[in-house]
Design an enzyme around this catalytic site. Structure first.
Site, PDB file in Angstrom:
ATOM      1  N   ARG A 161       0.860  -1.185   0.000  1.00 40.99           N
ATOM      2  CA  ARG A 161       0.000   0.000   0.000  1.00 40.99           C
ATOM      3  C   ARG A 161       0.897   1.236   0.000  1.00 40.99           C
ATOM      4  O   ARG A 161       1.426   1.643   1.026  1.00 40.99           O
ATOM      5  CB  ARG A 161      -0.894  -0.027   1.249  1.00 40.99           C
ATOM      6  CG  ARG A 161      -2.038   0.978   1.235  1.00 40.99           C
ATOM      7  CD  ARG A 161      -2.619   1.123   2.637  1.00 40.99           C
ATOM      8  NE  ARG A 161      -1.753   1.952   3.468  1.00 40.99           N
ATOM      9  CZ  ARG A 161      -1.599   1.817   4.779  1.00 40.99           C
ATOM     10  NH1 ARG A 161      -2.222   0.861   5.424  1.00 40.99           N
ATOM     11  NH2 ARG A 161      -0.799   2.633   5.449  1.00 40.99           N
ATOM     12  N   TYR A 196       4.187   5.973  10.984  1.00 38.18           N
ATOM     13  CA  TYR A 196       4.532   4.596  11.356  1.00 38.18           C
ATOM     14  C   TYR A 196       5.303   3.831  10.286  1.00 38.18           C
ATOM     15  O   TYR A 196       5.845   2.770  10.564  1.00 38.18           O
ATOM     16  CB  TYR A 196       3.251   3.812  11.693  1.00 38.18           C
ATOM     17  CG  TYR A 196       2.208   3.782  10.597  1.00 38.18           C
ATOM     18  CD1 TYR A 196       2.298   2.885   9.527  1.00 38.18           C
ATOM     19  CD2 TYR A 196       1.128   4.655  10.613  1.00 38.18           C
ATOM     20  CE1 TYR A 196       1.347   2.857   8.513  1.00 38.18           C
ATOM     21  CE2 TYR A 196       0.164   4.630   9.613  1.00 38.18           C
ATOM     22  CZ  TYR A 196       0.275   3.733   8.568  1.00 38.18           C
ATOM     23  OH  TYR A 196      -0.668   3.719   7.565  1.00 38.18           O
ATOM     24  N   HIS A 220      -3.774   4.395   4.615  1.00 36.61           N
ATOM     25  CA  HIS A 220      -4.875   3.436   4.763  1.00 36.61           C
ATOM     26  C   HIS A 220      -6.168   4.043   4.225  1.00 36.61           C
ATOM     27  O   HIS A 220      -6.882   3.431   3.439  1.00 36.61           O
ATOM     28  CB  HIS A 220      -5.034   3.059   6.235  1.00 36.61           C
ATOM     29  CG  HIS A 220      -6.213   2.192   6.514  1.00 36.61           C
ATOM     30  ND1 HIS A 220      -6.302   0.896   6.074  1.00 36.61           N
ATOM     31  CD2 HIS A 220      -7.366   2.448   7.177  1.00 36.61           C
ATOM     32  CE1 HIS A 220      -7.462   0.374   6.453  1.00 36.61           C
ATOM     33  NE2 HIS A 220      -8.117   1.297   7.119  1.00 36.61           N
TER      34      HIS A 220
END
Length: 384
Positions: A277, A290, A281
């Site tokens: 990805r 992160y 998100h």
């Protein structure tokens, strides 16, 4: 097709029933197009895409360019306040196009909220993709018109729906197949595991298609999976294929194998498409909090579009004229999507939230409806 399931099983398709094949020892991933665009040979999988011509590869390339453009346009619309939210698919184009284009019209798709590329292959109207995210409807399209259910937001719930639909196909004596799309994080949900138990028990013609994009929101896949995710399915008695999810040709081959298995009475198959990805998100997420920056560099070199583009250029199938035509179409689709979005300006009547929740009258719902109507009436002007 000359290649049998027995042949392909030895090339990363394992059902756990052969004591000589330990799925945990299969580290190889199915790959037909390398990251540098060169063609890799695979005796077990090549026959399943032997019919794919260069012109068809150009069509797959076009599909991926178009859905990436759709994705960037929808993200821009959200940033500009035209959409409340959007779940980007950037980086996962090959997994969605390769599998989506393998399906027949009478197959049925059950997806999560990220499979807008699959929706494109099913012919979903561009405006319908945006209705829910615009906040003007509780569902985007008629599932029966396109053979695809509207996205499930409850993580993993769609696997149960897909299994039930597949059992219906089996009961009706048709060879249609259902396919459930979900992410790596969903594999830890009870729904997914229960669906696999049921599908295996009753040999349902369903494909469990996991897009392992390495992140369950902000948690890395290694936290929940200390072995390949594809290793889990054989424990349920379900064959699994671990495929390079950034290789559209390999995904197409793997999906065709799973479809053939389901249509011929072989039951379910689990596909782990290993991808990444590249974006957040959702548009409410900040992956820089992160995710290591170097990951984007590594996976950027495995980009599904540039990979196929390099192969086609080497074959002389992707000329400057063809590339310009593809980009022109992608831009035209983006303009069409933007126009469809801003045209969705009619808010639904608040009371319609209760419509079509249950097939039969439901006393609890009627009570809620009455209370909500009274609440709306307490404001000046009342319920519309």
């Amino acid at each position: 097709m000359s290649t049998t399931h027995e042949d392909t099983r030895t090339a990363s398709l394992t059902d756990g029933s052969d004591p000589d094949l330990d799925p945990g020892q299969l580290e190889d991933i199915v790959q037909l197009i390398r990251p540098d665009g060169t063609r890799a040979e695979s005796p077990g999988f090549d026959p399943w895409v032997a019919d794919v011509s260069d012109s068809q590869l150009v069509s797959l390339y076009e599909d991926m360019v178009v859905i990436r453009r759709i994705d960037t346009e929808a993200t821009a619309l959200q940033r500009q306040g035209e959409l409340a939210l959007w779940a980007p698919l950037f980086g996962q184009e090959a997994a969605q196009i390769g599998s989506g284009r393998a399906l027949r019209k009478d197959d049925f798709v059950f997806s999560s909220y990220r499979e807008n590329g699959v929706a494109y292959t099913r012919g979903v109207d561009l405006g319908d993709m945006l209705k829910v995210w615009r906040g003007v409807a509780s569902a985007g399209w008629d599932p029966y018109e396109v053979g695809m259910a509207t996205p499930a937001v409850i993580i993993g719930a769609q696997t149960l729906h897909a299994t039930g639909y597949a059992l219906g196909c089996k009961h009706d004596g048709v060879d249609s197949v259902s396919i459930a799309y979900f992410g790596d994080g969903a594999t830890s949900q009870g729904d997914v595991n229960e669906a696999m138990v049921f599908a295996s028990s009753f040999q349902a013609p369903v494909i469990f298609f996991c897009q392992n994009n390495q992140w369950a929101i902000s948690e890395p896949v290694g936290l929940q999976a200390h072995r390949h995710i594809s290793d889990r399915a054989p424990g349920f008695g379900i064959p699994s294929i671990r495929v390079d999810g950034n290789d559209v040709l390999a995904v197409l081959a793997a999906t065709r194998i799973a479809l053939d298995r389901a249509r011929s009475g072989g039951g379910p198959t689990f596909i782990e498409a290993v991808t990444y990805r590249m974006g957040p998100h959702t548009t409410s997420d900040d992956p820089k909090r992160y995710r290591p920056a170097e990951d984007l560099e590594v996976w950027g070199r495995k980009d599904p579009i540039s990979r196929l583009g390099s192969l086609l250029e080497d074959r002389g199938a992707l000329t400057d004229e063809t590339a310009a035509r593809v980009q022109s179409k992608a831009d035209a689709v983006a303009r069409e999507m933007r126009a469809a979005c801003v045209a969705l300006d009619k808010n639904p009547d608040p009371m319609t939230v209760f419509d079509e929740v249950y097939v039969e009258p439901h006393s609890g719902l009627e009570r809620q409806k009455s209370q909500y109507a009274a609440y709306l009436a307490s404001f000046e002007g009342g319920a519309s």
